[in-house]
Design a protein around this motif. Sequence first.
Motif, PDB file in Angstrom:
ATOM      1  N   ASN A 217       0.949  -1.226   0.216  1.00 34.44           N
ATOM      2  CA  ASN A 217       0.380   0.182   0.196  1.00 34.44           C
ATOM      3  C   ASN A 217       0.936   1.335  -0.334  1.00 34.44           C
ATOM      4  O   ASN A 217       1.175   1.576   1.077  1.00 34.44           O
ATOM      5  N   THR A 219      -0.115   4.465  -0.121  1.00 37.96           N
ATOM      6  CA  THR A 219      -0.331   5.184   0.327  1.00 37.96           C
ATOM      7  C   THR A 219      -0.161   5.937   1.681  1.00 37.96           C
ATOM      8  O   THR A 219       0.838   7.106   1.585  1.00 37.96           O
ATOM      9  N   LYS A 220       0.435   4.556   2.527  1.00 37.00           N
ATOM     10  CA  LYS A 220       0.589   4.929   4.060  1.00 37.00           C
ATOM     11  C   LYS A 220       2.231   5.052   4.425  1.00 37.00           C
ATOM     12  O   LYS A 220       2.625   5.602   4.869  1.00 37.00           O
TER      13      LYS A 220
END
Length: 367
Positions: A217, A219-220
Amino acid sequence: MPPRLIPLFSIIPLFLSLFCPSFAIRSFPMMTDFIDESNVIFYNNFTEAPVYRNGHECPVSAKNDAGSPACASFLVHVAMTLDAEYLRGSIAAVHSVLMHTSCPENIYFHFVASGSGKPTVAELTRVVESTFPSLAFKVYPFDEKLVTNLISSSIRKALDNPLNYARSYLADILDQCVDRVIYLDSDIVVVDDIRKLWSISLTGSRVIGAPEYCHVNFTKYFSDEFWFDSKLSKVFDGRRRPCYFNTGVMVMDLGKWRVGNYGAKIEEWMEVQKERRIYELGSLPPFLLVFGGDVEPIRHRWNQHGLGGHNVLSSCRSLHPGPVSLLHWSGKGKPWRRLDEGNPCPVDRLWAPYDLYRPFSQHQEQR
Ligand SMILES: *[C@@H]1O[C@H](CO)[C@@H](O)[C@H](O)[C@H]1NC(C)=O
Ligand SMILES: *[C@@H]1O[C@H](CO)[C@@H](O)[C@H](O)[C@H]1NC(C)=O
């Protein structure tokens, strides 16, 4: 200016070693320990590595290779950092590269060390010289002042070491004739011929190559503050979907890097981070911001990372399935520490064969 006098004792061994190659090794037991500028004996805690020689198929010097030894066209360039804490790892990493490549004499190592730290650049140079007597290498002092004002504290203290940022200055630090380099972290071992990694092509405008992890992910890695500010997050517009990559193993085109002034782009993001917290990790996120989505994807076998385990819990990781060319103990746990503590993870046994550490007390017992 008067010609520089070369002390006789520095020439005699050279002559002797020309005619009798084994002389240099056997007659210098004192070479490993030496006295530094302030008259303190500096003990080299590493034993001498075996000599690794080129196979017959190895490319040799071409006509246009005159000039600095680092500029020869047939060389494979590898850059690493050297510091007290990871020295044992760096030495094992070099050893592993030499052991598995078919042309060990054609590898040129560029080491970046703190210009003001302990051990000094001169001491580290002697450690490398006495551990690998025939290695082609250079140690470059890193001016940590370049980055100290740019570093914002991250979630892990070890990530804030200024030397972690040296990888974004390689284009400036290394000889300008070096157009491509493989950057390697110090907590790795290479178990395949590094020439295979060297020969990958960086297509189109791509400046770096690294294994990508698109299932992670992405985004993190950045804060909401970053994603909610379109002025910042538009940095990824027009790129392929950005994926996480690990900056511990990178093939870097320093020629393109210099032309595109990518070092300045990385610094710009570090400036933003100082004002507004846009990420949590250290030197990695600026690389993701500048190159994410425009990285040459290398096969995953070239960075089996995460073997150091989880950052908080002391947990062991096992290898991912599939072929492995490079093992990387990223994360908090380091194999040499876990082995010393008598509590190694199974994968640490794969690191041990490359370890050349023989602490000073053991040297004395041998004498
Ligand atoms: C070598 O080991 C000694 C004692 O074990 C230590 O004091 C010294 O700093 C070590 N040298 C290096 C280069 O790590
Ligand atoms: C990725 O992480 C972000 C931030 O932690 C979260 O909001 C989002 O739901 C995650 N996406 C997926 C597909 O898990």
